[in-house]
Design a protein around this motif. Structure first.
Motif, short mmCIF file in Angstrom:
data_model
loop_
_atom_site.label_atom_id
_atom_site.label_comp_id
_atom_site.label_asym_id
_atom_site.label_seq_id
_atom_site.Cartn_x
_atom_site.Cartn_y
_atom_site.Cartn_z
N PHE A 52 0.85 -1.19 0.00
CA PHE A 52 0.00 0.00 0.00
C PHE A 52 0.89 1.24 0.00
O PHE A 52 1.93 1.27 0.65
CB PHE A 52 -0.88 -0.02 1.25
N PRO A 53 0.46 2.29 -0.66
CA PRO A 53 -0.66 2.34 -1.60
C PRO A 53 -0.19 2.06 -3.02
O PRO A 53 0.81 2.62 -3.45
CB PRO A 53 -1.17 3.77 -1.46
N SER A 56 -7.89 -2.88 15.42
CA SER A 56 -6.89 -3.43 14.49
C SER A 56 -5.69 -3.98 15.25
O SER A 56 -5.19 -5.07 14.92
CB SER A 56 -6.43 -2.34 13.52
N ASN A 59 -0.45 -3.15 4.64
CA ASN A 59 -1.54 -2.61 3.83
C ASN A 59 -2.73 -2.14 4.63
O ASN A 59 -3.68 -1.61 4.05
CB ASN A 59 -2.00 -3.65 2.81
N TRP A 60 -2.70 -2.35 5.96
CA TRP A 60 -3.81 -1.89 6.79
C TRP A 60 -3.33 -1.12 8.01
O TRP A 60 -3.75 0.00 8.25
CB TRP A 60 -4.67 -3.09 7.21
N PRO A 117 -1.13 2.18 6.98
CA PRO A 117 -1.98 3.27 6.47
C PRO A 117 -2.86 3.89 7.55
O PRO A 117 -3.09 5.10 7.53
CB PRO A 117 -2.82 2.58 5.39
N ASP A 155 -7.83 5.49 -0.99
CA ASP A 155 -6.95 4.70 -0.13
C ASP A 155 -7.73 3.73 0.75
O ASP A 155 -7.34 2.56 0.90
CB ASP A 155 -6.11 5.62 0.75
N LEU A 156 -8.82 4.19 1.35
CA LEU A 156 -9.62 3.31 2.19
C LEU A 156 -10.23 2.18 1.38
O LEU A 156 -10.33 1.04 1.86
CB LEU A 156 -10.72 4.11 2.90
N GLU A 192 -8.86 0.89 -1.30
CA GLU A 192 -7.75 -0.01 -1.59
C GLU A 192 -7.36 -0.83 -0.36
O GLU A 192 -7.03 -2.02 -0.46
CB GLU A 192 -6.56 0.80 -2.09
N MET A 193 -7.41 -0.20 0.81
CA MET A 193 -7.09 -0.92 2.05
C MET A 193 -8.07 -2.05 2.30
O MET A 193 -7.68 -3.17 2.67
CB MET A 193 -7.11 0.07 3.23
N SER A 199 -7.50 -4.83 -0.23
CA SER A 199 -6.27 -5.54 0.10
C SER A 199 -6.48 -6.50 1.28
O SER A 199 -5.98 -7.63 1.27
CB SER A 199 -5.16 -4.54 0.42
N MET A 200 -7.23 -6.05 2.28
CA MET A 200 -7.51 -6.93 3.42
C MET A 200 -8.32 -8.14 2.98
O MET A 200 -8.01 -9.29 3.37
CB MET A 200 -8.27 -6.16 4.50
#
Length: 584
Positions: free
Chosen positions: A53-54, A272, A332-333, A336, A516-517, A519-520, A523-524
């Motif tokens: 990321f990103p 998280s 990736n989480w 970010p 971005d959110l 994509e996050m 990705s998760m």
């Protein structure tokens, strides 16, 4: 306060080809709305052939084309290609230092530069001063005191910390490189070039021209030395200074930013962190279980041993895939989320700067109004004094023909003595007469009050003429008003520019955040899907080995009749254990 016109400094033909020391934006003309913005940068692929990321997304448009480049790095950044800045390595060195430190190797096109963490920090700090109305991307925070206390001297050499810094510093560089304005800054180009030491860049223009107080400089060009004297007259309000007429847009932005910061640093980050800990415990349990099963397989033989060993291998594979899952979630989480918590603090400071600029405008306006009222009072006193002086002069001219002889002069003197208290009282109501000096030839005028006498005496001690002092005050007040009018004009321009620029960059940031959110989250989901696929394939292989284990020796052959107590009679004629238990 009148509403300010909004201008957009993100116009590609406006500021994009100029550094802050060269740009001369016309604040009276609003720019066209933004049409294209760069979003988040991407990182080099990981071991799983997936970018960190990103990564480059469909939301990110190509960098705007330019034809006037200041250097090769500028030309490379605006070549129209999908440029990528990479930190390829981190090395320990002690060059020009008494103690060792970590230097990060930056590769941008065909150029290579080496910088330590403190130089990244200096770059970001100076970019924030050069562009006080833009959202400057964050860099990873320093090690905490607790980390140093736990790891002591090895904290600077911690491999996980260095790898995390590499990723986040790389993200910082790519975010700056894809910003529509920051990417044009020559200071950033020199940071990437590596041919000049960073110390020389810091001690050279435009950084050396930056003022100590950023509020005492124009927001569109803080290095402008020509306007330093004019901005010196502006007040410096605090970030909590109450505004008489606040802008509702920025009040809403402050409320939204506070909520965003509370979510990022509150529930989201805590959950998280707790999730990551549970995944780590899950991986550790599987590591211990795999080791136990592999050891247990050594005590068995034939196909049972093979099946147990295969199960242990699958558990080990689950441990490995879970470890990779944790790494991907962290990159990736988790990172970010930490970056966006820093973004929230940066936006708070940006809104506080705009609040101070607004307070600066209102304070200047209030001071100007106060000075104008003061000038009006002084001019009124001056008019009254002149009117009284003219009246006294006219009266003396009328009395001159009535004194042709000494006898008549004596009579007029008596009349003057009778009218003296009245004229003196009228004169004192407007201003005090000039003091005759430190050694007066006559005594104090009778009828003068104590306060007036004290003031009269002080004026005599200072040998000051009240009329001259009043006229000097009028002159100085007019000069101050002229300066304040110029300062108010500059402050109004600054507020207009700051409001439009900050709003435009907030809009750009909002689009970046949404992308971005998204994509996050993708990705998760992808990381969990891959983790499930790998584990499912491994357990399918283990299942094949387990099905090859022969049947249990106590299992009845097919077609055998069961007794009244069920299938519990041994095939070798042994005693029925169930029947024995029932007392048969």
């Amino acid at each position: 306060m009148e509403a300010f016109e909004e201008g957009n400094p993100f116009d590609n033909e406006g500021l994009q080809s100029k550094s802050p020391s060269e740009s001369g934006m016309n604040l009276s003309e609003p720019s066209s709305p933004p049409t294209a913005y760069q979003s988040t940068p991407s990182s080099p692929p990981s071991s799983s052939n997936r970018p960190h990321f990103p990564s480059s997304g469909s939301h990110r448009l190509p960098q705007a084309y330019k034809n006037d480049y200041c250097c090769q790095r500028d030309q490379w950044l605006h070549s129209g290609e999908d440029v990528e800045i990479s930190i390829v390595d981190a090395q320990k060195t002690s060059l020009n230092s008494t103690s060792p430190y970590i230097t990060y190797i930056i590769k941008s096109g065909n150029a290579t530069a080496q910088h330590r963490y403190s130089e990244f920090e200096s770059l970001r700090l100076n970019l924030a001063k050069l562009y006080p109305t833009l959202i400057i991307p964050p860099i990873p925070s320093k090690q905490t005191i607790g980390d140093y206390a736990i790891k002591q001297a090895k904290a600077k050499e911690d491999a996980a910390m260095i790898a995390r810094r590499k990723r986040m510093l790389q993200t910082f560089l790519n975010r700056v490189a894809r910003h529509p304005i920051l990417s044009n800054e020559h200071v950033f180009h020199r940071f990437l070039d590596g041919e000049v030491s960073w110390t020389e860049v810091v001690h050279a223009p435009p950084i050396s021209l930056l003022p100590k107080n950023i509020l005492k400089a124009p927001s569109h060009n803080p290095t402008d030395q020509a306007s330093a004297a004019a901005y010196a007259a502006l007040p410096t309000p605090s970030a909590s200074h109450p505004l008489r007429r606040p802008d509702q847009r920025f009040l809403d932005s402050e409320v939204f930013t506070n909520k965003f910061a509370a979510h990022m640093s509150g529930p989201l980050e805590k959950v998280s962190r707790r999730t990551m800990k549970r995944w780590s415990d899950f991986a550790q349990d599987h590591a211990e279980l795999g080791a136990a099963l592999n050891g247990f397989s050594l005590n068995e033989s034939s196909q049972l041993s093979t099946a147990i060993e295969k199960t242990g291998q699958v558990v080990d594979a689950t441990y490995m895939s879970t470890t990779r899952l944790i790494q991907e979630l962290e990159q990736n989480w988790g990172e970010p989320l930490s970056e966006y918590s820093q973004f929230a603090s940066i936006i708070k400071k940006l809104l506080a700067y705009r609040h101070q600029k607004h307070g600066q405008y209102e304070l200047t306006q209030e001071t100007l109004e106060s000075k104008r009222e003061q000038l009006e009072e002084l001019e009124k006193s001056e008019r009254e004094a002149r009117r009284l002086e003219e009246a006294l002069g006219q009266g003396s001219r009328e009395e001159e023909p009535r004194s042709p002889s000494d006898a008549y002069m004596g009579e007029s003197a008596e009349n003057d003595e009778e009218s003296e208290p009245q004229s003196l009282a009228a004169e004192q109501s407007a201003y005090l007469p000039p003091h005759p000096g430190p050694n007066p030839t006559r005594r104090r005028v009778p009828g003068m009050g104590f306060i007036s006498a004290l003031t009269y005496t002080l004026h005599g001690m200072m040998d000051v003429d009240p009329e001259t002092a009043r006229r000097n005050s009028i002159s100085k007040t007019r000069e101050t008003i002229s300066q304040l009018e110029d300062a108010l004009h500059l402050s109004a321009q600054d507020l207009k520019y700051s409001s439009s620029t900050i709003q435009a960059d907030l809009d750009r940031f909002q689009r970046q955040k949404v992308a971005d959110l998204r994509e996050m989250a993708i990705s998760m989901a992808r990381s969990h899907r891959d983790w499930c696929k790998k584990n499912l394939e491994a357990w399918e292989e283990a299942k094949q080995e387990i099905t090859q284990i022969p049947d249990h020796p106590n299992k009845l052959p097919e077609g055998a009749n069961a007794g009244p107590a069920g299938p519990s009679v041994f095939t070798n004629g042994g005693r029925d254990s169930v029947a024995t238990a029932n007392g048969r």
